[in-house]
Design an enzyme around this catalytic site. Structure first.
Site, short mmCIF file in Angstrom:
data_model
loop_
_atom_site.label_atom_id
_atom_site.label_comp_id
_atom_site.label_asym_id
_atom_site.label_seq_id
_atom_site.Cartn_x
_atom_site.Cartn_y
_atom_site.Cartn_z
N GLY A 105 0.69 -1.08 -0.06
CA GLY A 105 -0.02 -0.10 0.04
C GLY A 105 1.01 1.40 -0.11
O GLY A 105 2.29 1.11 -0.04
N ASP A 116 11.71 -10.47 1.06
CA ASP A 116 11.25 -9.48 -0.02
C ASP A 116 12.63 -8.27 0.35
O ASP A 116 12.35 -7.26 0.10
CB ASP A 116 9.98 -8.68 -0.15
#
Ligand SMILES: *[C@@H]1O[C@H](CO)[C@@H](O)[C@H](O)[C@H]1NC(C)=O
Ligand SMILES: *[C@@H]1O[C@H](CO)[C@@H](O)[C@H](O)[C@H]1NC(C)=O
Ligand SMILES: *[C@@H]1O[C@H](CO)[C@@H](O)[C@H](O)[C@H]1NC(C)=O
Length: 848
Positions: free
Chosen positions: A577, A689
């Protein structure tokens, strides 16, 4: 004596000839008796009919009810298709594609199911609609130039009863007859023998057209016993029986009129009229014109010749008619001609569009081979794989191009055995191939890497062996291919591969068992010692955690609104987001990550996870200051990092390039942070990640890792996020762990190695070449490293200040981190020590 011998042998010859003749004829005819158990012969014309038992795998055979027994043998059986939307016969005429065929299907319901209600269903010729079958005793006929070597005739269930078929026939026709637009085919409306007595077909008509008599008592009937002269110029091969009778009007002022009311959906029609002069006329010749509905002239002048056949067909690609109204075909004597018009026969067809092309041939052949190889007797795998669009074969997805192409093949959990078939390599537009959870064995073939558009390859849960082709691993690493090969016990990701276990003699087994027992005891002892020492440590860390908990807390939505000044300042956008800048009451700057909640349930266990992450505290990890979990709003509040992220600082457009020393320091800092996640936290946190965009720099240029612990927690809810999260970020994501479907610490080490290379070169993990191909950092740095020319790849901006030994050392560390085998990569703690040494050496160089 001699003569009788000759006669006898001649008669033997003649009989032999007849046999051969009967055997060979009719040339190229295909005649199928649907639902029949045995082959049969039509007693009227001796055409042999084949039972369809070896021609189709679906459907059930049945017989019409006994009161209809006066039908010929081939119409007394039928095949019905209670299952599947589409069931097809595939005809393979000897003369193959681009030839003209007459195809005929018979539907004799005969109350075979005792329901006394004729079903309504559709029939398709290839991929295009042919007709709707609505009544008992229905015959349809098409004249069709086949674009493929095979012709699918498909019965389609439209929800109004079970489709069935009684007989199916194919007859070759000359290519020059009944031709219109190649984008069309013709379906018969009627075919009439004017003045004839009985219905007839083969052998009277060599092409086995079915002629029905047409008579009109108000007209003159004309007939002849003279032979029709067959000229070479008679492509229609008209039957003499039809030509030898005709009707003529009473005098030349009365036209011959045929009226009919078409109810077809197609409003375009095609007409053929057949003539031969069969009256011996003294001097004058008969001349006529043909007009449709008084508007469309089909022929201006038809002049007949004695006993010579002549066919006049409408030339344009279909003439318009009035649907559900009377239409008139008028054949009149030409002006000045005093002989009345005559007609020997005529045919009327309606036009069907061939607007859809069958699926791209290579794709069809490939899936047919796959069907064959795996013996997929699935009832849906019939006819064209992609068309009609409501009956795409299950497991396939097709493009909506014309012709359609197969873009996805999913045979997951289909009990497949054997090797991966080579024909898959012909599916050149394939984007997805899922053969997971079968029992496939043999090697993982190299050709899969040649499929240019393949994005997903799932071979999880099979018995494949050998090694995964390098080319596939490279595609996976570059983020071009989502490769899954987990749970193939014999498959090796990259060499060196363990040899298969050989027969074990008993002695080593004993040694191994004893050894294992000793090892277990040793481990237990060690564990006890460790636990004792740990008790003290954990007491200390508990105190730390409690004090942290007081500083960090949960925020309400209104607080989040106010501290971000109503989400005014976006400073980033990540996988989860948008990120906003904000300030706490005490003016501490924060970054607020608002989790986009596309899924209604929100993130499960968000609160638990957020609280857990708040406890994780290290100077090289971005701290979580708080979180918000109110209704749909879920936000994470982090300390604010003034100097942005490493990716920005390394980019070509960055104005102040990082110095070599800063880069070394950042590497050491990040390694510290990662070491803490891997070895300092219980349970271990795998980042999943790690990439330069997730390494942030504070005001002192100290590097801190952000976004740790997110992917694992927040991947569960949203399907698309699972994909992106499992895939990590292309370029940084460990190809091995993606392929095997499990992530571990070594996956992070791989990403870390890529980051080190980026620090050295300044270049991102994946760059695009001028032709749009993606190039992975390892592809060009690796070979340079092997040659020992690291200076060739060092970031131009710092080339002057870099000590080559130091750069080479860094390069070697990065190489070890990016080893294709996770097992061979060092633990991050080892990497950290080496980086520290590297930093120290660099510093000592400067001191000198
Ligand atoms: C043709 O036949 C019709 C009907 O029998 C008749 O009315 C008409 O006069 C005839 N015409 C000629 C030219 O004989
Ligand atoms: C293949 O089909 C199975 C279910 O039949 C499904 O779970 C799987 O996600 C599909 N594979 C792909 C790549 O969509
Ligand atoms: C195979 O992997 C792909 C890609 O991750 C996935 O979309 C698909 O659902 C998997 N197939 C099955 C049967 O799980």
């Amino acid at each position: 004596m001699e003569w009788s011998w000759l006669v006898a042998s001649l008669s033997v010859l003649a009989v032999g000839f007849l046999f051969v003749h009967a055997d060979q004829l009719p040339q190229g005819f295909i005649s199928i008796d649907c639902g029949a158990v045995v082959d049969s012969v039509d007693l009227n014309n001796e055409i042999p009919y084949k039972s369809d038992k070896n021609l189709i795998n679906s459907g059930v055979s049945a017989q019409i009810s006994p009161e209809f027994a006066d039908y010929s043998l081939q119409y007394r059986n039928l095949r019905s298709f209670p299952e599947g939307v589409k069931n097809c016969y595939t005809l393979r005429p000897e003369t193959g594609k681009n030839n003209n065929y007459l195809i005929r299907a018979f539907f004799i319901y005969g109350n075979y199911d005792g329901k006394n209600s004729t079903p309504v269903f559709r029939i398709y010729l290839g991929v295009n609609l042919w007709d709707t079958i609505t009544a008992d005793d229905f015959t349809i006929e098409a004249i069709y130039m086949a674009p493929t070597d095979y012709i699918d005739v498909c019965l389609v269930n439209i929800g109004s009863g079970v489709p069935y078929i009684s007989a199916l026939e194919l007859r070759p026709l000359p290519n020059s007859v009944y031709r219109t637009d190649p984008q069309q085919f013709m379906a018969r409306w009627t075919r009439r023998d004017v003045g004839g007595e009985d219905k007839f077909r083969y052998p009277q008509d060599i092409d086995d057209r079915i002629w029905r008599p047409y008579s009109d008592s108000s007209l003159n009937k004309i007939q002849t016993d003279a032979d029709i002269t067959h000229t070479s110029n008679d492509p229609y091969k008209l039957p003499e029986l039809m030509l030898k009778t005709a009707h003529g009007t009473l005098n030349s002022s009365i036209p011959f009129v045929y009226e009919w009311t078409p109810e077809e959906a197609s409003s375009l029609f095609y007409f053929c009229f057949h003539f031969a002069e069969i009256e011996k006329l003294a001097s004058s010749v008969r001349e006529m014109s043909i007009v449709l509905n008084d508007i469309h002239t089909i022929a201006q002048s038809v002049i007949l010749q004695y006993l010579i056949p002549q066919t006049i067909c409408s030339t344009s690609a279909g003439l318009p008619v009035n649907l559900n109204q009377q239409n008139y075909l008028r054949i009149s004597a030409a002006s000045g001609s005093d002989l009345p018009p005559i007609v020997n026969g005529f045919e009327i067809f309606y036009i069907r569009n061939l607007s859809l092309s069958p699926t791209f041939l290579h794709d069809v052949n490939a899936v047919m081979d796959i069907k064959e190889t795996f013996k997929l007797l699935n009832s849906e795998w019939q006819g064209d794989p992609c068309l009609p669009e409501f009956s795409v074969w299950n497991g396939l997805n097709c493009s909506d191009s014309n012709p359609p192409r197969i873009i996805s093949l999913n045979l997951s959990r289909s009990k497949l055995t054997g090797e991966i078939p080579f024909s898959i390599s012909d599916l050149t537009q394939l984007e997805t191939l899922d053969l997971s959870y079968n029992d496939l064995s043999g090697p993982l073939p190299e050709f899969l890497a040649q499929l240019p558009l393949l994005k997903i390859l799932n071979l999880t849960g099979n018995n494949l062996g050998g090694t995964v082709p390098e080319a596939l691993l490279v595609k996976s690493r570059d983020g071009v291919l989502n490769l899954r090969v987990a749970d193939n016990p014999e498959l090796c990701l990259s060499p060196p591969c363990k040899k298969k276990k050989k027969k074990v003699s008993i002695l080593p087994v004993i040694i191994a068992v004893v050894g294992t027992v000793i090892l277990i005891i040793a481990c237990l002892v060690l564990l006890l010692i460790y636990k004792r020492s740990k008790k003290k440590k954990s007491m200390k860390s508990m105190e730390e955690k409690i004090s942290l908990k007081q500083k960090h807390r949960e925020y309400s939505y209104s607080e989040v609104v106010s501290l971000t000044n109503n989400f005014k300042d976006i400073i980033g956008e990540g996988g989860f987001g948008k990120v906003y800048k904000g300030a706490l009451k005490d003016k501490t700057l924060v970054a607020v990550k608002l989790l986009s909640s596309t899924s209604k349930q929100g993130y499960k266990e968000f609160q638990t996870e957020a609280q857990l992450l708040m406890i994780v505290h290290h100077r090289n990890l971005v701290s979580l200051v708080g979180y918000c979990d109110e209704g749909n709003t879920k936000a994470l509040i982090y300390e604010y990092m003034v100097n942005g992220n490493l990716r920005e600082r390394l980019s070509e457009t960055s104005t102040n390039a990082l110095s070599w020393n800063e880069r070394l320091q950042i590497a050491v800092d990040a390694a510290h942070g990662l070491d803490y996640l891997h070895n300092g936290c219980k349970p271990t946190i795998v980042h999943r990640d790690l990439k330069p965009a997730n390494i942030l720099l504070d005001d002192m240029m100290q590097a801190k890792i952000s976004d740790f612990g997110l992917s694992r927690t927040f991947q569960v809810e949203n399907q698309s996020e699972i994909l992106t999260q499992l895939a990590g970020t292309p370029g940084y994501f460990d190809p091995e762990s993606q392929t095997l479907g499990h992530l571990n610490k070594k996956s992070d080490v791989y990403s870390f190695g890529i980051i080190i290379f980026e620090l050295i070169t300044g270049s991102p993990a994946i760059t695009r070449s001028h032709n749009g191909n993606s190039i992975h950092l390892l592809d060009w740095v690796g070979p340079v490293m092997k040659k020992g020319n690291i200076e060739d790849v060092v970031d131009m901006r710092i080339n002057a200040e870099v000590n080559n030994n130091s750069a080479r050392r860094m390069g070697e560390i990065a190489m070890s981190c990016t080893h294709p085998n996770g097992d061979q990569r060092p633990d991050i703690s080892v990497v950290l020590e080496e980086l520290k040494e590297c930093l120290a050496t660099k510093n000592s160089f400067r001191k000198l």
